[in-house]
Design a protein around this motif. Structure first.
Motif, PDB file in Angstrom:
ATOM      1  N   SER A 131       0.843  -1.184   0.000  1.00 26.94           N
ATOM      2  CA  SER A 131       0.000   0.000   0.000  1.00 26.94           C
ATOM      3  C   SER A 131       0.882   1.239   0.000  1.00 26.94           C
ATOM      4  CB  SER A 131      -0.943   0.017   1.214  1.00 26.94           C
ATOM      5  OG  SER A 131      -0.210   0.090   2.420  1.00 26.94           O
ATOM      6  N   GLY A 132       0.276   2.396  -0.219  1.00 28.93           N
ATOM      7  CA  GLY A 132       0.977   3.659  -0.108  1.00 28.93           C
ATOM      8  C   GLY A 132       1.333   4.331  -1.419  1.00 28.93           C
ATOM      9  N   GLY A 133       1.050   3.693  -2.539  1.00 20.08           N
ATOM     10  CA  GLY A 133       1.364   4.285  -3.817  1.00 20.08           C
ATOM     11  C   GLY A 133       0.481   5.484  -4.125  1.00 20.08           C
ATOM     12  N   GLY A 134       0.847   6.192  -5.176  1.00 20.80           N
ATOM     13  CA  GLY A 134       0.097   7.355  -5.585  1.00 20.80           C
ATOM     14  C   GLY A 134       0.779   8.059  -6.728  1.00 20.80           C
ATOM     15  N   SER A 135       0.298   9.243  -7.038  1.00 20.96           N
ATOM     16  CA  SER A 135       0.836  10.064  -8.114  1.00 20.96           C
ATOM     17  C   SER A 135       1.493  11.304  -7.531  1.00 20.96           C
ATOM     18  CB  SER A 135      -0.282  10.455  -9.080  1.00 20.96           C
ATOM     19  OG  SER A 135       0.223  11.207 -10.157  1.00 20.96           O
ATOM     20  N   VAL A 136       2.747  11.536  -7.898  1.00 24.76           N
ATOM     21  CA  VAL A 136       3.495  12.685  -7.396  1.00 24.76           C
ATOM     22  C   VAL A 136       4.278  13.334  -8.523  1.00 24.76           C
ATOM     23  CG1 VAL A 136       3.715  11.750  -5.062  1.00 24.76           C
ATOM     24  CG2 VAL A 136       5.501  11.299  -6.757  1.00 24.76           C
ATOM     25  N   GLN A 137       4.699  14.560  -8.287  1.00 19.99           N
ATOM     26  CA  GLN A 137       5.549  15.268  -9.229  1.00 19.99           C
ATOM     27  C   GLN A 137       7.001  14.876  -9.035  1.00 19.99           C
ATOM     28  OE1 GLN A 137       4.893  19.475  -8.867  1.00 19.99           O
ATOM     29  NE2 GLN A 137       2.746  19.346  -9.465  1.00 19.99           N
ATOM     30  N   PRO A 138       7.831  15.037 -10.060  1.00 21.16           N
ATOM     31  CA  PRO A 138       9.261  14.778  -9.880  1.00 21.16           C
ATOM     32  C   PRO A 138       9.814  15.558  -8.692  1.00 21.16           C
ATOM     33  CG  PRO A 138       8.775  15.068 -12.188  1.00 21.16           C
ATOM     34  CD  PRO A 138       7.506  15.404 -11.444  1.00 21.16           C
ATOM     35  N   GLY A 139      10.655  14.894  -7.909  1.00 21.79           N
ATOM     36  CA  GLY A 139      11.194  15.492  -6.703  1.00 21.79           C
ATOM     37  C   GLY A 139      10.369  15.231  -5.462  1.00 21.79           C
ATOM     38  N   GLY A 140       9.189  14.683  -5.639  1.00 21.81           N
ATOM     39  CA  GLY A 140       8.315  14.402  -4.522  1.00 21.81           C
ATOM     40  C   GLY A 140       8.688  13.130  -3.789  1.00 21.81           C
ATOM     41  N   SER A 141       7.880  12.794  -2.786  1.00 17.72           N
ATOM     42  CA  SER A 141       8.153  11.642  -1.939  1.00 17.72           C
ATOM     43  C   SER A 141       6.906  10.790  -1.747  1.00 17.72           C
ATOM     44  CB  SER A 141       8.651  12.091  -0.560  1.00 17.72           C
ATOM     45  OG  SER A 141       9.876  12.790  -0.642  1.00 17.72           O
ATOM     46  N   LEU A 142       7.133   9.510  -1.528  1.00 22.80           N
ATOM     47  CA  LEU A 142       6.092   8.567  -1.161  1.00 22.80           C
ATOM     48  C   LEU A 142       6.670   7.577  -0.175  1.00 22.80           C
ATOM     49  CD1 LEU A 142       4.372   7.661  -4.562  1.00 22.80           C
ATOM     50  CD2 LEU A 142       3.290   8.856  -2.653  1.00 22.80           C
ATOM     51  N   ARG A 143       5.819   7.052   0.676  1.00 23.13           N
ATOM     52  CA  ARG A 143       6.215   5.994   1.599  1.00 23.13           C
ATOM     53  C   ARG A 143       5.329   4.783   1.368  1.00 23.13           C
ATOM     54  NH1 ARG A 143       5.716   5.709   8.206  1.00 23.13           N
ATOM     55  NH2 ARG A 143       7.630   4.523   8.602  1.00 23.13           N
ATOM     56  N   LEU A 144       5.924   3.714   0.901  1.00 22.06           N
ATOM     57  CA  LEU A 144       5.206   2.478   0.664  1.00 22.06           C
ATOM     58  C   LEU A 144       5.288   1.580   1.886  1.00 22.06           C
ATOM     59  CD1 LEU A 144       6.393   1.597  -2.959  1.00 22.06           C
ATOM     60  CD2 LEU A 144       4.579   3.171  -2.223  1.00 22.06           C
ATOM     61  N   SER A 145       4.238   0.800   2.091  1.00 20.80           N
ATOM     62  CA  SER A 145       4.195  -0.142   3.192  1.00 20.80           C
ATOM     63  C   SER A 145       3.948  -1.545   2.668  1.00 20.80           C
ATOM     64  CB  SER A 145       3.089   0.223   4.187  1.00 20.80           C
ATOM     65  OG  SER A 145       3.342   1.464   4.803  1.00 20.80           O
ATOM     66  N   CYS A 146       4.574  -2.495   3.301  1.00 22.00           N
ATOM     67  CA  CYS A 146       4.370  -3.906   3.019  1.00 22.00           C
ATOM     68  C   CYS A 146       3.979  -4.549   4.336  1.00 22.00           C
ATOM     69  CB  CYS A 146       5.649  -4.518   2.448  1.00 22.00           C
ATOM     70  SG  CYS A 146       5.595  -6.299   2.173  1.00 22.00           S
ATOM     71  N   ALA A 147       2.695  -4.807   4.494  1.00 23.98           N
ATOM     72  CA  ALA A 147       2.168  -5.346   5.735  1.00 23.98           C
ATOM     73  C   ALA A 147       2.085  -6.860   5.658  1.00 23.98           C
ATOM     74  CB  ALA A 147       0.796  -4.754   6.033  1.00 23.98           C
ATOM     75  N   ALA A 148       2.523  -7.510   6.708  1.00 26.56           N
ATOM     76  CA  ALA A 148       2.589  -8.962   6.730  1.00 26.56           C
ATOM     77  C   ALA A 148       1.631  -9.552   7.749  1.00 26.56           C
ATOM     78  CB  ALA A 148       4.008  -9.427   7.042  1.00 26.56           C
ATOM     79  N   SER A 149       1.177 -10.739   7.442  1.00 25.27           N
ATOM     80  CA  SER A 149       0.429 -11.542   8.393  1.00 25.27           C
ATOM     81  C   SER A 149       1.108 -12.898   8.498  1.00 25.27           C
ATOM     82  CB  SER A 149      -1.030 -11.700   7.952  1.00 25.27           C
ATOM     83  OG  SER A 149      -1.118 -12.359   6.696  1.00 25.27           O
ATOM     84  N   GLY A 150       0.908 -13.546   9.610  1.00 27.47           N
ATOM     85  CA  GLY A 150       1.547 -14.826   9.813  1.00 27.47           C
ATOM     86  C   GLY A 150       2.552 -14.767  10.954  1.00 27.47           C
ATOM     87  N   VAL A 151       3.235 -15.866  11.133  1.00 25.12           N
ATOM     88  CA  VAL A 151       4.168 -15.976  12.247  1.00 25.12           C
ATOM     89  C   VAL A 151       5.602 -15.876  11.760  1.00 25.12           C
ATOM     90  CG1 VAL A 151       2.564 -17.349  13.595  1.00 25.12           C
ATOM     91  CG2 VAL A 151       4.204 -18.491  12.100  1.00 25.12           C
ATOM     92  N   ASN A 152       6.492 -15.559  12.671  1.00 24.03           N
ATOM     93  CA  ASN A 152       7.929 -15.519  12.422  1.00 24.03           C
ATOM     94  C   ASN A 152       8.325 -14.521  11.348  1.00 24.03           C
ATOM     95  OD1 ASN A 152       8.448 -17.526  14.364  1.00 24.03           O
ATOM     96  ND2 ASN A 152       8.078 -19.148  12.865  1.00 24.03           N
ATOM     97  N   PHE A 153       7.612 -13.407  11.280  1.00 22.47           N
ATOM     98  CA  PHE A 153       7.918 -12.377  10.293  1.00 22.47           C
ATOM     99  C   PHE A 153       9.368 -11.914  10.401  1.00 22.47           C
ATOM    100  CE2 PHE A 153       8.390  -7.780   9.584  1.00 22.47           C
ATOM    101  CZ  PHE A 153       8.133  -7.725   8.225  1.00 22.47           C
ATOM    102  N   SER A 154       9.869 -11.790  11.607  1.00 20.72           N
ATOM    103  CA  SER A 154      11.207 -11.255  11.812  1.00 20.72           C
ATOM    104  C   SER A 154      12.302 -12.134  11.224  1.00 20.72           C
ATOM    105  CB  SER A 154      11.474 -11.040  13.306  1.00 20.72           C
ATOM    106  OG  SER A 154      11.452 -12.271  14.010  1.00 20.72           O
ATOM    107  N   LEU A 155      11.985 -13.361  10.879  1.00 19.11           N
ATOM    108  CA  LEU A 155      12.971 -14.279  10.320  1.00 19.11           C
ATOM    109  C   LEU A 155      13.077 -14.190   8.797  1.00 19.11           C
ATOM    110  CD1 LEU A 155      12.262 -17.476  12.463  1.00 19.11           C
ATOM    111  CD2 LEU A 155      13.876 -15.620  12.907  1.00 19.11           C
TER     112      LEU A 155
END
Length: 117
Positions: free
Chosen positions: A7-31
């Protein structure tokens, strides 16, 4: 096994910023190692950045100094902070996991990033 959702995508002008997220479900994500990939129209999917379970980060040369990948294991989320965006950064961004020695082969819908004037 862990499931991922971008999630987190969008439309921006050159020089702009975006922050994308990758959300996880399940166990042992840290591994898991987590990578970001992107696919521009009419082009092959390419690797962009990765954060390993150790916390080490890696970047494709064209995004070094502009993108930052990070993870919050408590939130089971990996982020891609994208600054100084360029039109060539346009594409659908996907996250992927590595379990054992192999990267996953099932891709989600991704999140669209468009950089244009």
């Amino acid at each position: 096994q862990v499931q991922l959702a971008e999630s987190g995508g969008g439309s921006v002008q050159p020089g702009g910023s975006l922050r994308l997220s990758c959300a996880a479900s399940g166990v042992n994500f840290s591994l898991y190692d987590i990578g970001w990939y992107r696919q521009a129209p009419e082009k092959q999917r390419e690797w962009v950045a990765a954060v390993f379970s150790s916390g080490r980060t890696y970047y494709e040369d064209s995004v070094k100094g502009r993108f930052t990948i990070s993870r919050d294991n408590a939130k089971k989320t990996v982020y891609l902070q994208m600054n100084s965006l360029k039109p060539e950064d346009t594409g659908v961004y996907y996250c992927q996991k590595r379990y054992g020695s192999a990267w996953g082969t099932y891709w989600g819908q991704g999140t669209q990033v468009t950089v244009s004037s």
